[in-house]
Design an enzyme around this catalytic site. Structure first.
Site, mmCIF file in Angstrom:
data_model
loop_
_atom_site.group_PDB
_atom_site.id
_atom_site.type_symbol
_atom_site.label_atom_id
_atom_site.label_comp_id
_atom_site.label_asym_id
_atom_site.label_seq_id
_atom_site.Cartn_x
_atom_site.Cartn_y
_atom_site.Cartn_z
ATOM 1 N N LEU A 49 -74.697 52.921 53.136
ATOM 2 C CA LEU A 49 -75.880 53.717 53.471
ATOM 3 C C LEU A 49 -76.738 53.999 52.232
ATOM 4 C CD1 LEU A 49 -77.503 55.334 55.543
ATOM 5 C CD2 LEU A 49 -75.963 57.267 55.150
ATOM 6 N N SER A 178 -71.310 64.336 57.859
ATOM 7 C CA SER A 178 -70.741 63.471 58.900
ATOM 8 C C SER A 178 -70.596 64.312 60.160
ATOM 9 C CB SER A 178 -69.362 62.983 58.442
ATOM 10 O OG SER A 178 -68.604 62.494 59.529
ATOM 11 N N TYR A 191 -60.824 64.471 54.829
ATOM 12 C CA TYR A 191 -62.232 64.060 54.973
ATOM 13 C C TYR A 191 -63.000 65.111 55.773
ATOM 14 C CZ TYR A 191 -66.280 61.100 56.077
ATOM 15 O OH TYR A 191 -67.552 60.593 56.216
ATOM 16 N N LYS A 195 -66.089 67.567 54.513
ATOM 17 C CA LYS A 195 -67.423 67.539 55.132
ATOM 18 C C LYS A 195 -67.768 68.896 55.758
ATOM 19 C CE LYS A 195 -68.617 63.248 54.151
ATOM 20 N NZ LYS A 195 -69.754 62.941 53.273
ATOM 21 N N THR A 226 -70.104 50.222 57.458
ATOM 22 C CA THR A 226 -70.111 50.063 56.000
ATOM 23 C C THR A 226 -68.670 49.838 55.526
ATOM 24 O OG1 THR A 226 -69.680 52.387 55.534
ATOM 25 C CG2 THR A 226 -71.988 51.765 55.822
HETATM 26 N N1 LIG Z 1 -69.618 54.831 57.352
HETATM 27 C C1 LIG Z 1 -69.538 55.808 58.243
HETATM 28 O O1 LIG Z 1 -69.065 55.623 59.375
HETATM 29 C C2 LIG Z 1 -70.062 57.149 57.895
HETATM 30 C C3 LIG Z 1 -70.364 57.518 56.602
HETATM 31 N N2 LIG Z 1 -70.765 58.801 56.323
HETATM 32 C C4 LIG Z 1 -71.056 59.210 54.957
HETATM 33 O O2 LIG Z 1 -72.041 58.357 54.396
HETATM 34 C C5 LIG Z 1 -71.922 58.367 52.977
HETATM 35 C C6 LIG Z 1 -72.015 56.935 52.453
HETATM 36 O O3 LIG Z 1 -70.871 56.221 52.857
HETATM 37 P P1 LIG Z 1 -70.898 54.677 53.264
HETATM 38 O O4 LIG Z 1 -72.140 54.044 52.823
HETATM 39 O O5 LIG Z 1 -70.523 54.625 54.683
HETATM 40 O O6 LIG Z 1 -69.646 54.145 52.437
HETATM 41 P P2 LIG Z 1 -69.506 53.092 51.230
HETATM 42 O O7 LIG Z 1 -68.060 53.060 50.893
HETATM 43 O O8 LIG Z 1 -70.188 51.817 51.574
HETATM 44 O O9 LIG Z 1 -70.321 53.778 50.058
HETATM 45 C C7 LIG Z 1 -69.829 54.874 49.379
HETATM 46 C C8 LIG Z 1 -70.603 55.043 48.091
HETATM 47 O O10 LIG Z 1 -70.087 56.190 47.414
HETATM 48 C C9 LIG Z 1 -69.856 55.856 46.046
HETATM 49 N N3 LIG Z 1 -68.740 56.596 45.487
HETATM 50 C C10 LIG Z 1 -67.495 56.727 46.004
HETATM 51 N N4 LIG Z 1 -66.730 57.464 45.176
HETATM 52 C C11 LIG Z 1 -67.524 57.814 44.136
HETATM 53 C C12 LIG Z 1 -67.305 58.573 42.957
HETATM 54 N N5 LIG Z 1 -66.123 59.131 42.672
HETATM 55 N N6 LIG Z 1 -68.323 58.720 42.090
HETATM 56 C C13 LIG Z 1 -69.517 58.160 42.342
HETATM 57 N N7 LIG Z 1 -69.796 57.433 43.443
HETATM 58 C C14 LIG Z 1 -68.799 57.266 44.322
HETATM 59 C C15 LIG Z 1 -69.542 54.374 46.087
HETATM 60 O O11 LIG Z 1 -69.872 53.833 44.822
HETATM 61 P P3 LIG Z 1 -68.880 52.992 43.890
HETATM 62 O O12 LIG Z 1 -69.553 51.700 43.731
HETATM 63 O O13 LIG Z 1 -68.863 53.776 42.667
HETATM 64 O O14 LIG Z 1 -67.546 52.924 44.604
HETATM 65 C C16 LIG Z 1 -70.476 53.865 47.157
HETATM 66 O O15 LIG Z 1 -71.724 53.563 46.628
HETATM 67 C C17 LIG Z 1 -70.600 59.068 52.668
HETATM 68 O O16 LIG Z 1 -70.858 60.383 52.258
HETATM 69 C C18 LIG Z 1 -69.877 59.073 54.015
HETATM 70 O O17 LIG Z 1 -68.975 60.123 54.124
HETATM 71 C C19 LIG Z 1 -70.940 59.716 57.304
HETATM 72 C C20 LIG Z 1 -70.688 59.389 58.592
HETATM 73 C C21 LIG Z 1 -70.266 58.091 58.994
HETATM 74 C C1 LIG Z 2 -66.504 64.444 78.437
HETATM 75 C C2 LIG Z 2 -66.024 65.029 77.158
HETATM 76 C C3 LIG Z 2 -66.187 64.118 76.032
HETATM 77 C C4 LIG Z 2 -65.647 64.677 74.783
HETATM 78 C C5 LIG Z 2 -65.393 63.585 73.925
HETATM 79 C C6 LIG Z 2 -64.629 63.908 72.754
HETATM 80 C C7 LIG Z 2 -64.410 62.627 72.077
HETATM 81 C C8 LIG Z 2 -64.520 62.802 70.675
HETATM 82 C C9 LIG Z 2 -65.206 61.654 70.085
HETATM 83 C C10 LIG Z 2 -65.401 61.946 68.710
HETATM 84 C C11 LIG Z 2 -66.222 60.919 68.103
HETATM 85 C C12 LIG Z 2 -66.463 61.351 66.743
HETATM 86 C C13 LIG Z 2 -67.090 60.301 65.988
HETATM 87 C C14 LIG Z 2 -67.068 60.725 64.593
HETATM 88 C C15 LIG Z 2 -67.610 59.667 63.853
HETATM 89 C C16 LIG Z 2 -67.684 60.022 62.445
HETATM 90 O O1 LIG Z 2 -68.193 60.968 61.947
HETATM 91 O O2 LIG Z 2 -67.113 59.140 61.737
HETATM 92 C C17 LIG Z 2 -67.790 58.738 60.669
HETATM 93 C C18 LIG Z 2 -67.091 59.054 59.514
HETATM 94 O O3 LIG Z 2 -67.206 60.121 59.002
HETATM 95 C C19 LIG Z 2 -66.286 57.967 59.031
HETATM 96 O O4 LIG Z 2 -65.063 58.344 59.282
HETATM 97 P P1 LIG Z 2 -63.857 57.381 59.295
HETATM 98 O O5 LIG Z 2 -62.935 58.102 60.214
HETATM 99 O O6 LIG Z 2 -64.258 56.027 59.789
HETATM 100 O O7 LIG Z 2 -63.370 57.347 57.896
#
Ligand SMILES: NC(=O)C1=CN([C@@H]2O[C@H](COP(=O)(O)OP(=O)(O)OC[C@H]3O[C@@H](n4cnc5c(N)ncnc54)[C@H](OP(=O)(O)O)[C@@H]3O)[C@@H](O)[C@H]2O)C=CC1
Ligand SMILES: CCCCCCCCCCCCCCCC(=O)OCC(=O)COP(=O)(O)O
Length: 309
Positions: A49, A178, A191, A195, A226
């Site tokens: 992202l 998240s 995690y 968050k 990702t």
């Molecule tokens: N993917 C998903 O499903 C979701 C992601 N998020 C959030 O989105 C954000 C981006 O994650 P995403 O792009 O998915 O994951 P990625 O793993 O692709 O990216 C994570 C980034 O964080 C950096 N990073 C990790 N650890 C450190 C550190 N100690 N110091 C500096 N930089 C660091 C990494 O850089 P480096 O090159 O240094 O490792 C990398 O650029 C996160 O906060 C994540 O929690 C939220 C919801 C859903």
């Molecule tokens: C009719 C009632 C329905 C109620 C449904 C409850 C079901 C719960 C679903 C929960 C989905 C949550 C999705 C969360 C997604 C999310 O935040 O994940 C992204 C991350 O933070 C990455 O996490 P990861 O676990 O992949 O490391």
């Protein structure tokens, strides 16, 4: 009568569409005006992202400071952005390398970040790591590692940049949280806790900073496709190393980056970027907690069973 109603409804419909189109255009202009030539700092810009946010904000004319631990990845992204051609006037990004889990390094990096353009308009706290494991198997060191990167790192960087924003009476702190900052899912304790802490901290910050003209936006996405799960740490601190099914079925980071741009440009305070199910889960947690907890316990039993079989 039918003819009457269809002739009066058609112009009404066209009028509504026209108003909607104008509204959309004005929104796009508002976002562009807000981002163009502003100094935007993005952590975790090396992948996922963060990298897509860098592309989107660069194309919108922002002056970027890209942060991460991997120098080569930051340089490669800078080369890509500098070589890209858009109709918009763009700016060559700066890069700052540091580990967010190291508070001293983060505070020093903040000084370096401020030197790039002399000030920061928008800080996007995006970097993060995920985690998978049962609470009983997970060492406290692992809990701390997740908190260091996802919570203490972003708050240290924010605190180090705030004084200059307060002085200018201008600034915008954006944090990528998240859905798991709003609801807790089994086997994600560290995690989800990091968050939830993030959400709480930045909600407090928003209230405290209002008098100083500083905006705070918390963005809570659901799954994004990702490397987050690949880089996730497990109960013993080792790397998880695989793409989870949920992650692979997630939204594209490029699409989510557009939502981040829109949320920032519209100065949103709190945004959920998710389909109906995760959004419903958030409401269920508040309105019918008993039902939500039962669903989560069922999920935990099911996941444990499938691991054991
Ligand atoms: N993917 C998903 O499903 C979701 C992601 N998020 C959030 O989105 C954000 C981006 O994650 P995403 O792009 O998915 O994951 P990625 O793993 O692709 O990216 C994570 C980034 O964080 C950096 N990073 C990790 N650890 C450190 C550190 N100690 N110091 C500096 N930089 C660091 C990494 O850089 P480096 O090159 O240094 O490792 C990398 O650029 C996160 O906060 C994540 O929690 C939220 C919801 C859903
Ligand atoms: C009719 C009632 C329905 C109620 C449904 C409850 C079901 C719960 C679903 C929960 C989905 C949550 C999705 C969360 C997604 C999310 O935040 O994940 C992204 C991350 O933070 C990455 O996490 P990861 O676990 O992949 O490391």
């Amino acid at each position: 009568m039918d003819l009457m109603s269809s002739t009066s409804i058609l112009p009404l419909l066209l009028g509504c569409l026209g108003i909607f189109g104008i509204y959309q255009l004005l929104q796009r202009m508002r976002i562009k005006a807000y981002v163009q030539n502003t100094v935007v700092v993005i952590t975790g810009a090396t992948s996922g992202l963060g990298r897509e946010c860098a592309r989107v904000f660069h194309a919108a004319g922002a002056k970027l400071v890209l942060c991460g631990r991997n120098v080569e990845a930051l340089e490669e992204l800078t080369r890509e952005l500098t070589a890209s051609h858009t109709s918009q006037q763009t700016h060559k990004p700066y890069t700052v390398t540091f580990d967010l889990a190291d508070t001293g390094a983060t505070v020093a990096a903040a000084a370096e970040i401020l030197q790039c353009f002399g000030y920061v308009d928008v800080l996007i706290n995006n970097a993060g790591i995920s985690y998978r494991g049962t609470i009983t198997d997970t060492t406290v060191d692992v809990d701390k590692r997740v908190m260091e990167t996802n919570y203490f790192g972003p708050i240290a960087l924010t605190k180090a940049l705030l004084p200059s924003m307060i002085k200018r009476k201008q600034g915008h702190i954006v944090t990528i949280s998240s859905i798991q900052g709003k609801i807790s899912i089994p086997f994600r304790s560290a995690y989800a806790a990091s968050k939830h802490a993030t959400q709480a901290f930045f909600d407090c910050l928003r209230a405290e900073m209002e008098q100083d003209g500083i905006q705070v936006t918390v963005i809570s996405p659901a799954y994004i496709y990702t490397n987050l799960s690949v880089n996730a740490i497990t109960a013993d601190g080792s790397r998880y190393g695989a793409v989870d099914k949920n992650t692979a079925q997630g939204r594209s980071p490029a699409e989510v980056a557009q939502d981040v741009l829109a949320a920032v440009g519209k100065r949103k305070k709190d945004v959920i970027v998710a389909d109906w199910l995760p959004s419903l889960a958030v409401y269920l947690r508040t309105l019918a907690p008993g039902l939500f907890f039962s669903i989560m316990a069922f999920r935990a039993r099911k996941e444990r069973k499938s691991k054991n079989s």
